[in-house]
Structures are given as C-alpha cells and as structure tokens.
Design a protein around this motif. Structure first.
Motif, PDB file in Angstrom:
ATOM      1  N   PRO A  51       0.818  -1.211   0.000  1.00  0.00           N
ATOM      2  CA  PRO A  51       0.000   0.000   0.000  1.00  0.00           C
ATOM      3  C   PRO A  51       0.853   1.263   0.000  1.00  0.00           C
ATOM      4  O   PRO A  51       1.934   1.299   0.589  1.00  0.00           O
ATOM      5  N   THR A  52       0.349   2.285  -0.658  1.00  0.00           N
ATOM      6  CA  THR A  52       1.019   3.578  -0.635  1.00  0.00           C
ATOM      7  C   THR A  52       0.730   4.246   0.696  1.00  0.00           C
ATOM      8  O   THR A  52      -0.194   3.861   1.421  1.00  0.00           O
ATOM      9  N   LYS A  53       1.508   5.250   1.021  1.00  0.00           N
ATOM     10  CA  LYS A  53       1.296   6.002   2.269  1.00  0.00           C
ATOM     11  C   LYS A  53      -0.103   6.611   2.282  1.00  0.00           C
ATOM     12  O   LYS A  53      -0.789   6.578   3.302  1.00  0.00           O
ATOM     13  N   GLU A  54      -0.551   7.136   1.146  1.00  0.00           N
ATOM     14  CA  GLU A  54      -1.865   7.765   1.074  1.00  0.00           C
ATOM     15  C   GLU A  54      -2.974   6.738   1.323  1.00  0.00           C
ATOM     16  O   GLU A  54      -3.939   7.015   2.029  1.00  0.00           O
ATOM     17  N   GLN A  55      -2.825   5.534   0.761  1.00  0.00           N
ATOM     18  CA  GLN A  55      -3.818   4.493   0.983  1.00  0.00           C
ATOM     19  C   GLN A  55      -3.856   4.088   2.451  1.00  0.00           C
ATOM     20  O   GLN A  55      -4.926   3.897   3.029  1.00  0.00           O
ATOM     21  N   ALA A  56      -2.697   3.968   3.059  1.00  0.00           N
ATOM     22  CA  ALA A  56      -2.625   3.603   4.468  1.00  0.00           C
ATOM     23  C   ALA A  56      -3.261   4.684   5.330  1.00  0.00           C
ATOM     24  O   ALA A  56      -4.002   4.381   6.279  1.00  0.00           O
ATOM     25  N   ASP A  57      -3.001   5.946   5.011  1.00  0.00           N
ATOM     26  CA  ASP A  57      -3.597   7.053   5.758  1.00  0.00           C
ATOM     27  C   ASP A  57      -5.111   7.061   5.615  1.00  0.00           C
ATOM     28  O   ASP A  57      -5.840   7.269   6.586  1.00  0.00           O
ATOM     29  N   LEU A  58      -5.609   6.837   4.409  1.00  0.00           N
ATOM     30  CA  LEU A  58      -7.046   6.815   4.168  1.00  0.00           C
ATOM     31  C   LEU A  58      -7.710   5.663   4.911  1.00  0.00           C
ATOM     32  O   LEU A  58      -8.782   5.827   5.495  1.00  0.00           O
ATOM     33  N   THR A  59      -7.066   4.519   4.931  1.00  0.00           N
ATOM     34  CA  THR A  59      -7.587   3.378   5.675  1.00  0.00           C
ATOM     35  C   THR A  59      -7.703   3.714   7.154  1.00  0.00           C
ATOM     36  O   THR A  59      -8.703   3.409   7.807  1.00  0.00           O
ATOM     37  N   GLU A  60      -6.691   4.364   7.685  1.00  0.00           N
ATOM     38  CA  GLU A  60      -6.695   4.756   9.097  1.00  0.00           C
ATOM     39  C   GLU A  60      -7.830   5.727   9.384  1.00  0.00           C
ATOM     40  O   GLU A  60      -8.527   5.604  10.386  1.00  0.00           O
ATOM     41  N   VAL A  61      -8.039   6.704   8.528  1.00  0.00           N
ATOM     42  CA  VAL A  61      -9.120   7.688   8.713  1.00  0.00           C
ATOM     43  C   VAL A  61     -10.467   6.977   8.697  1.00  0.00           C
ATOM     44  O   VAL A  61     -11.334   7.246   9.536  1.00  0.00           O
ATOM     45  N   ARG A  62     -10.654   6.062   7.746  1.00  0.00           N
ATOM     46  CA  ARG A  62     -11.925   5.322   7.665  1.00  0.00           C
ATOM     47  C   ARG A  62     -12.170   4.501   8.922  1.00  0.00           C
ATOM     48  O   ARG A  62     -13.291   4.443   9.432  1.00  0.00           O
ATOM     49  N   GLU A  63     -11.126   3.865   9.427  1.00  0.00           N
ATOM     50  CA  GLU A  63     -11.278   3.051  10.639  1.00  0.00           C
ATOM     51  C   GLU A  63     -11.625   3.918  11.845  1.00  0.00           C
ATOM     52  O   GLU A  63     -12.472   3.564  12.647  1.00  0.00           O
ATOM     53  N   ARG A  64     -10.984   5.064  11.954  1.00  0.00           N
ATOM     54  CA  ARG A  64     -11.293   5.968  13.063  1.00  0.00           C
ATOM     55  C   ARG A  64     -12.726   6.488  12.968  1.00  0.00           C
ATOM     56  O   ARG A  64     -13.432   6.568  13.971  1.00  0.00           O
ATOM     57  N   LEU A  65     -13.162   6.825  11.763  1.00  0.00           N
ATOM     58  CA  LEU A  65     -14.528   7.291  11.557  1.00  0.00           C
ATOM     59  C   LEU A  65     -15.519   6.195  11.921  1.00  0.00           C
ATOM     60  O   LEU A  65     -16.533   6.458  12.573  1.00  0.00           O
ATOM     61  N   SER A  66     -15.229   4.980  11.534  1.00  0.00           N
ATOM     62  CA  SER A  66     -16.106   3.864  11.844  1.00  0.00           C
ATOM     63  C   SER A  66     -16.218   3.660  13.352  1.00  0.00           C
ATOM     64  O   SER A  66     -17.315   3.452  13.885  1.00  0.00           O
ATOM     65  N   ARG A  67     -15.081   3.740  14.067  1.00  0.00           N
ATOM     66  CA  ARG A  67     -15.115   3.592  15.528  1.00  0.00           C
ATOM     67  C   ARG A  67     -15.904   4.728  16.164  1.00  0.00           C
ATOM     68  O   ARG A  67     -16.676   4.504  17.106  1.00  0.00           O
ATOM     69  N   LEU A  68     -15.735   5.943  15.652  1.00  0.00           N
ATOM     70  CA  LEU A  68     -16.480   7.088  16.163  1.00  0.00           C
ATOM     71  C   LEU A  68     -17.975   6.900  15.930  1.00  0.00           C
ATOM     72  O   LEU A  68     -18.787   7.149  16.828  1.00  0.00           O
ATOM     73  N   GLU A  69     -18.346   6.451  14.742  1.00  0.00           N
ATOM     74  CA  GLU A  69     -19.759   6.189  14.446  1.00  0.00           C
ATOM     75  C   GLU A  69     -20.320   5.135  15.392  1.00  0.00           C
ATOM     76  O   GLU A  69     -21.434   5.279  15.889  1.00  0.00           O
ATOM     77  N   ASP A  70     -19.547   4.074  15.643  1.00  0.00           N
ATOM     78  CA  ASP A  70     -19.993   3.027  16.562  1.00  0.00           C
ATOM     79  C   ASP A  70     -20.206   3.590  17.958  1.00  0.00           C
ATOM     80  O   ASP A  70     -21.187   3.247  18.636  1.00  0.00           O
ATOM     81  N   LEU A  71     -19.311   4.453  18.409  1.00  0.00           N
ATOM     82  CA  LEU A  71     -19.463   5.069  19.734  1.00  0.00           C
ATOM     83  C   LEU A  71     -20.717   5.933  19.802  1.00  0.00           C
ATOM     84  O   LEU A  71     -21.486   5.868  20.742  1.00  0.00           O
ATOM     85  N   VAL A  72     -20.892   6.775  18.794  1.00  0.00           N
ATOM     86  CA  VAL A  72     -22.040   7.687  18.776  1.00  0.00           C
ATOM     87  C   VAL A  72     -23.336   6.894  18.698  1.00  0.00           C
ATOM     88  O   VAL A  72     -24.295   7.169  19.432  1.00  0.00           O
ATOM     89  N   MET A  73     -23.378   5.923  17.805  1.00  0.00           N
ATOM     90  CA  MET A  73     -24.595   5.124  17.642  1.00  0.00           C
ATOM     91  C   MET A  73     -24.876   4.302  18.910  1.00  0.00           C
ATOM     92  O   MET A  73     -26.011   4.119  19.285  1.00  0.00           O
ATOM     93  N   GLY A  74     -23.828   3.826  19.552  1.00  0.00           N
ATOM     94  CA  GLY A  74     -23.993   3.070  20.785  1.00  0.00           C
ATOM     95  C   GLY A  74     -24.587   3.927  21.881  1.00  0.00           C
ATOM     96  O   GLY A  74     -25.442   3.493  22.644  1.00  0.00           O
ATOM     97  N   GLU A  75     -24.156   5.186  21.970  1.00  0.00           N
ATOM     98  CA  GLU A  75     -24.676   6.098  22.985  1.00  0.00           C
ATOM     99  C   GLU A  75     -26.132   6.461  22.698  1.00  0.00           C
ATOM    100  O   GLU A  75     -26.940   6.549  23.594  1.00  0.00           O
ATOM    101  N   SER A  76     -26.468   6.669  21.439  1.00  0.00           N
ATOM    102  CA  SER A  76     -27.843   7.063  21.113  1.00  0.00           C
ATOM    103  C   SER A  76     -28.803   5.900  21.260  1.00  0.00           C
ATOM    104  O   SER A  76     -29.983   6.088  21.465  1.00  0.00           O
ATOM    105  N   ALA A  77     -28.287   4.672  21.150  1.00  0.00           N
ATOM    106  CA  ALA A  77     -29.154   3.505  21.283  1.00  0.00           C
ATOM    107  C   ALA A  77     -29.435   3.181  22.742  1.00  0.00           C
ATOM    108  O   ALA A  77     -30.376   2.496  23.060  1.00  0.00           O
ATOM    109  N   ALA A  78     -28.612   3.706  23.649  1.00  0.00           N
ATOM    110  CA  ALA A  78     -28.768   3.397  25.081  1.00  0.00           C
ATOM    111  C   ALA A  78     -29.879   4.200  25.716  1.00  0.00           C
ATOM    112  O   ALA A  78     -30.460   5.064  25.230  1.00  0.00           O
TER     113      ALA A  78
END
Length: 78
Positions: A51-78
């Motif tokens: 992978p290129t550096k840009e691809q690796a960076d984009l993957t990291e951003v997507r993973e962080r966004l996904s974790r953030l979405e999971d946190l937010v959705m988890g809080e709103s579902a409670a």
C-alpha cells in the motif's frame, strides 16, 4: 463495520468462533491497530500488494470514523 463503502469497495463476511474473534481483537488492540486493518494487510501481503502512504492514511481515517460512528450510535441507542 464501515457504514459506507467507497467506490470500488465491497464487504467480505466469514465465520469465526467467538473465542478466536475476541482473541484477535485483543491482539489488534495490543498492537495499536484494528482487526480489519490486520486482515487487509494480510490479504495485501498474500497478493504482493504494497500500500502507498496515502492508501494507508485513508484506511486509518476510515477506521477511526467507523469507531467514532460506533461510539455515537452506541450512545444514542442506550
């Protein structure tokens, strides 16, 4: 799990025992990464893809966004 797929992406589903899943997630966490990233890196290494550096960076951003979405959705579902 990502909520949105980028153009050209698809999902892959597979079965794994609950014990292995939890152990793998723990391994990833201990190595400051995610299970998804480890699996994708493994697939890339099997295919000889570096992978290129840009691809690796984009993957990291997507993973962080996904974790953030999971946190937010988890809080709103409670």
């Amino acid at each position: 799990m990502p909520k949105f797929l980028a153009e050209g992406e698809s999902q892959m589903n597979f079965r794994i025992s609950a014990d292995k899943k939890e152990a793998f997630k723990k391994y990833a966490e201990e190595h400051n990464t995610s299970a998804s990233k480890l699996i994708l890196e493994f697939i890339d290494s099997c295919l000889g893809i570096v992978p290129t550096k840009e691809q690796a960076d984009l993957t990291e951003v997507r993973e962080r966004l996904s974790r953030l979405e999971d946190l937010v959705m988890g809080e709103s579902a409670a």
